[in-house]
Every structure is written in structure tokens, then in C-alpha cells.
Design an enzyme around this catalytic site. Structure first.
Site: not given
Ligand code: PGA
Length: 259
Positions: A11, A13, A97, A99, A169, A175, A215
């Protein structure tokens, strides 16, 4: 017992210009034949979808969108629909997601409508669930994930549920550089599989693909993938470099062959 072949989705983003996107997808497509039956999926921003599709079509690399609206068309400024994602060459779409939930007010109810739209248009939903740090510390992780699945799936029937990819997640691991310990992730993955078994029966639950996200990097992919109920990864930051993204797929593949 060896495991099923891994699915690793990246992803991006809100990252990558067209030129950056083309370079990244080309490198991933080039590496794909060396990764056996591991499946990689790239999920660029909408602007790069059709360019990415030109590079992934006819290859083992899948293509996905980051969001979908539940209506097919209409006065919904800034949104994108299932037919548009299909037209751009997508096979997958990320839904719910954290976010989107956190910054764009998505709820379990809108997630459910989006899952329906994706299925209706032949897209594979990557349905994301996960608890916040507060919920984890209050001992509410399982309740939260259970509610996200109950509402997100709603009355989805067994045939449709079999087309959904699930992604666990934990919000506190996205992140942040803070990955869930393999046993912590496995506990939730096993719960999700159990929930699917309750709803749809054992064969459906056994075949379900449940990704872990938060992560993930080449250095932790192997140990996470060894867990019984982790079938692949949804990767954010580490999917922006071909080496680390391909490295994750390669580590997962290596773990999938462990007896
Ligand atoms: P990240 O994001 O690997 O940067 O922690 C994972 C995600 O949001 O799918």
C-alpha cells in the site's frame, strides 16, 4: 506442515509520482518470476493505476486501489467507484484501512457497503481491521476486531466471504516501527479464523487469507510468517522500495517452506 503461498500487498498510500511509480512497479515485475508462487500486489495512488496496469498486465503481480465508493457513479466529489477501479485494471481494493477510519470518518457500516460494492464489481476486497493502542491496553482488542468483522461482513454470504482477503493491522504498529510480536499477531489472526469458522464453516475459514500489517520489513517477515494463521502481509513504508518489498515476499516464501 508447510503453509500456503504468501500474498504480499504494498500500500503506497499518498506516495509516488508517475515516474517513481513506473520504476517501482517495473522492478517488482522483474523480480516476480524469482519468487515462486508468492503473490505480490501493488496498490499505488489512483493517479498511477492505469500506468501500473500497463506494466503488471499478464504478469504475476496484482494491482489494487486504496479505496472505493459504494455507489457506481454520481455526485461524490473526490471518490472513486468499483467500475472505475476495474477500468483502470485493478483486481484488489483496500477497504477500511485505519487511516481511512481515523482521518476520513469511515465506519464499520461504510466498510460493509464498500465490501459489497467491491464484490459486486469482481474486485477482491482487502478488508482491514485493527485495534488502537487504547483499546489494546484496555483489553478490548478481541471485542473490537470481532465487532469490525461482524459489521463489516454483515450478511455477506459464504461464497462472497471466500473472495475476501482479511488484513489485521494493529493501529499502534502502523508506520511506528513497532511491530506486533509474532505471538500477539497470531492470537488475533487465530481469532479472525475462528470467527470465520463460526460464520461460514471450517473449509472457508481454513482457506481464508489473513494478512498482517504494521511495520513489516524483510527483517521481521520470516518470523511473522512462521505463525500458523499469518498468510501474508499488507506493507506500507517498506513497499516504497522494490528491494524491501521483494525482500518481504522472499522471506515469507522462505518461511512458507519450513516444515
Ligand atoms: P507500515 O503500514 O508498513 O508503514 O506500518 C502498514 C499499512 O498501513 O498498511
Amino acid at each position: 506442515m508447510s503453509k500456503k503461498a504468501p500474498l504480499v500487498a504494498g500500500n503506497w498510500k499518498m506516495h509516488a509520482t508517475l515516474a517513481e511509480g513506473r520504476a517501482l512497479v517495473s522492478a517488482i515485475v522483474t523480480a516476480a518470476p524469482g519468487l515462486g508462487n508468492a503473490r505480490m500486489v501493488v496498490i499505488p495512488p489512483f493517479t498511477a493505476l492505469s500506468e501500473a496496469a500497463k506494466l503488471t498486465v499478464g504478469t504475476a503481480v496484482g494491482l489494487g486501489g486504496q479505496n472505493i465508493h459504494w455507489e457506481d457513479k454520481g455526485a461524490f466529489t473526490g471518490e472513486i467507484s468499483g467500475p472505475m477501479l476495474r477500468d483502470a485494471g485493478c483486481d484488489y481494493v483496500v477497504i477500511g484501512h485505519s487511516e481511512r477510519r481515523q482521518y476520513f470518518s469511515e465506519t464499520d457500516a461504510t466498510v460493509h457497503k464498500k465490501v459489497g460494492a467491491a464484490l459486486r464489481h469482481g474486485l477482491t476486497p482487502i478488508l482491514c481491521v485493527g485495534e488502537s493502542l487504547e483499546e489494546r491496553e484496555a483489553g478490548k482488542t478481541i471485542d473490537r476486531i470481532g465487532a469490525q468483522l461482524d459489521v463489516g461482513l454483515g450478511e455477506t454470504g459464504r461464497g462472497d466471504a471466500e473472495r475476501i482477503v482479511f488484513a489485521y493491522e494493529p493501529v499502534w504498529a502502523i508506520g511506528t516501527g513497532r511491530t506486533a510480536a509474532p505471538a500477539q499477531a497470531e492470537e488475533v489472526h487465530a481469532f479472525i479464523r475462528g470467527k470465520l469458522e463460526e460464520k461460514y464453516g471450517k473449509p472457508t475459514a481454513a482457506c481464508a487469507i489473513i494478512l498482517y500489517g504494521g511495520s513489516v520489513k524483510p527483517a521481521n517477515a520470516y518470523i511473522l510468517y512462521l505463525e500458523r494463521d499469518i498468510d501474508g502481509f499488507l506493507v506500507g513504508g517498506a513497499s516504497l522500495e522494490a528491494d524491501s518489498f521483494v525482500g518481504i515476499a522472499s522471506e515469507a516464501l522462505r518461511a512458507s517452506k519450513e516444515e
